[in-house]
Scaffold this active site. Sequence first.
Site, PDB file in Angstrom:
ATOM      1  N   ARG A 117     -10.974  10.071   3.484  1.00 27.57           N
ATOM      2  CA  ARG A 117      -9.669  10.319   2.879  1.00 27.57           C
ATOM      3  C   ARG A 117      -9.716  10.066   1.377  1.00 27.57           C
ATOM      4  O   ARG A 117      -9.069  10.753   0.595  1.00 27.57           O
ATOM      5  CB  ARG A 117      -8.616   9.418   3.530  1.00 27.57           C
ATOM      6  CG  ARG A 117      -7.205   9.701   3.048  1.00 27.57           C
ATOM      7  CD  ARG A 117      -6.161   8.971   3.841  1.00 27.57           C
ATOM      8  NE  ARG A 117      -6.072   7.586   3.466  1.00 27.57           N
ATOM      9  CZ  ARG A 117      -5.287   6.688   4.077  1.00 27.57           C
ATOM     10  NH1 ARG A 117      -4.556   7.055   5.108  1.00 27.57           N
ATOM     11  NH2 ARG A 117      -5.242   5.447   3.676  1.00 27.57           N
ATOM     12  N   ARG A 125      -7.811  -4.570   2.693  1.00 23.88           N
ATOM     13  CA  ARG A 125      -6.619  -4.122   3.421  1.00 23.88           C
ATOM     14  C   ARG A 125      -6.761  -4.388   4.914  1.00 23.88           C
ATOM     15  O   ARG A 125      -5.797  -4.744   5.580  1.00 23.88           O
ATOM     16  CB  ARG A 125      -6.366  -2.631   3.137  1.00 23.88           C
ATOM     17  CG  ARG A 125      -5.917  -2.410   1.688  1.00 23.88           C
ATOM     18  CD  ARG A 125      -5.992  -0.967   1.280  1.00 23.88           C
ATOM     19  NE  ARG A 125      -5.081  -0.145   2.049  1.00 23.88           N
ATOM     20  CZ  ARG A 125      -5.329   1.100   2.423  1.00 23.88           C
ATOM     21  NH1 ARG A 125      -6.466   1.667   2.114  1.00 23.88           N
ATOM     22  NH2 ARG A 125      -4.439   1.775   3.087  1.00 23.88           N
TER      23      ARG A 125
HETATM   24  P1  AMP Z   1      -0.034   2.451   3.132  1.00 22.15           P
HETATM   25  O1  AMP Z   1       0.065   3.830   2.589  1.00 22.15           O
HETATM   26  O2  AMP Z   1       0.954   2.167   4.217  1.00 22.15           O
HETATM   27  O3  AMP Z   1      -1.444   2.092   3.537  1.00 22.15           O
HETATM   28  O4  AMP Z   1       0.348   1.450   1.946  1.00 22.15           O
HETATM   29  C1  AMP Z   1      -0.383   1.435   0.737  1.00 22.15           C
HETATM   30  C2  AMP Z   1      -0.159   0.114   0.010  1.00 22.15           C
HETATM   31  O5  AMP Z   1       1.232  -0.053  -0.295  1.00 22.15           O
HETATM   32  C3  AMP Z   1      -0.532  -1.131   0.796  1.00 22.15           C
HETATM   33  O6  AMP Z   1      -1.926  -1.429   0.742  1.00 22.15           O
HETATM   34  C4  AMP Z   1       0.314  -2.177   0.086  1.00 22.15           C
HETATM   35  O7  AMP Z   1      -0.247  -2.529  -1.177  1.00 22.15           O
HETATM   36  C5  AMP Z   1       1.601  -1.406  -0.182  1.00 22.15           C
HETATM   37  N1  AMP Z   1       2.542  -1.544   0.953  1.00 22.15           N
HETATM   38  C6  AMP Z   1       2.972  -0.556   1.786  1.00 22.15           C
HETATM   39  N2  AMP Z   1       3.828  -1.050   2.693  1.00 22.15           N
HETATM   40  C7  AMP Z   1       3.936  -2.374   2.450  1.00 22.15           C
HETATM   41  C8  AMP Z   1       4.649  -3.437   3.068  1.00 22.15           C
HETATM   42  N3  AMP Z   1       5.421  -3.228   4.140  1.00 22.15           N
HETATM   43  N4  AMP Z   1       4.521  -4.679   2.535  1.00 22.15           N
HETATM   44  C9  AMP Z   1       3.761  -4.904   1.447  1.00 22.15           C
HETATM   45  N5  AMP Z   1       3.040  -3.959   0.845  1.00 22.15           N
HETATM   46  C10 AMP Z   1       3.122  -2.690   1.322  1.00 22.15           C
END
Ligand code: AMP
Length: 191
Positions: free
Chosen positions: A127, A144
Amino acid sequence: MRLIIMGPPGAGKGTQAKFIAEHFKIPAISTGDIFRANVTKGTPLGLEAKRYMDAGDYVPDEVTNLMVRNRIDEPDAEPGFLLDGYPRTLSQVEELDGMIKFTGHQLDAVVVLTVDQDEIVSRLLQRAQVEGRADDTEDVIRRRQELYTEQTEPLIEVYRDRGLLVEVDGMGEVDDVTRRVFAALDVIPQS
Ligand code: AMP
């Protein structure tokens, strides 16, 4: 209908979220997508979130909670919503409980996509090439995943105890996973 989709980074949550949301005619709300849109636009929220996202860390709960609260207050989320990437911490679970209770509704189900860790790393590296996401380098991917295991995985037991958990095998072809999700949610797929 008020749903959550959970799973480790790279489990395919975003892809499945779109199908589920379309079926139930509710918005799929991805906190990651909202953060990324803010980063692109260079808003203050984006500037704040970017330093955490680039490191693979979680954006602080206060910032994330407020953003979700505002989003689910919008008219399109009145009939329901599917949350993708939220809640990720126990404190976010509590906040979300408050937000939903306030509207007089309740959560209907929490879908968890289960996947193989090795498979995830290769999906995320792929990705990274396609989407060019800054947070898809190998070190950040590991960070992550670590955070998911430490802070987000425990949420599965919380929702299991509430009888809301719907566990779905997230391995294999997208269509097969979608079929499993719909079957688990007791939905007749539309062709
Ligand atoms: P994702 O696309 O869901 O993998 O989110 C990308 C990044 O956004 C994550 O690695 C976090 O840095 C931030 N993020 C997204 N959702 C959250 C959440 N619920 N709490 C804290 N950080 C978030």
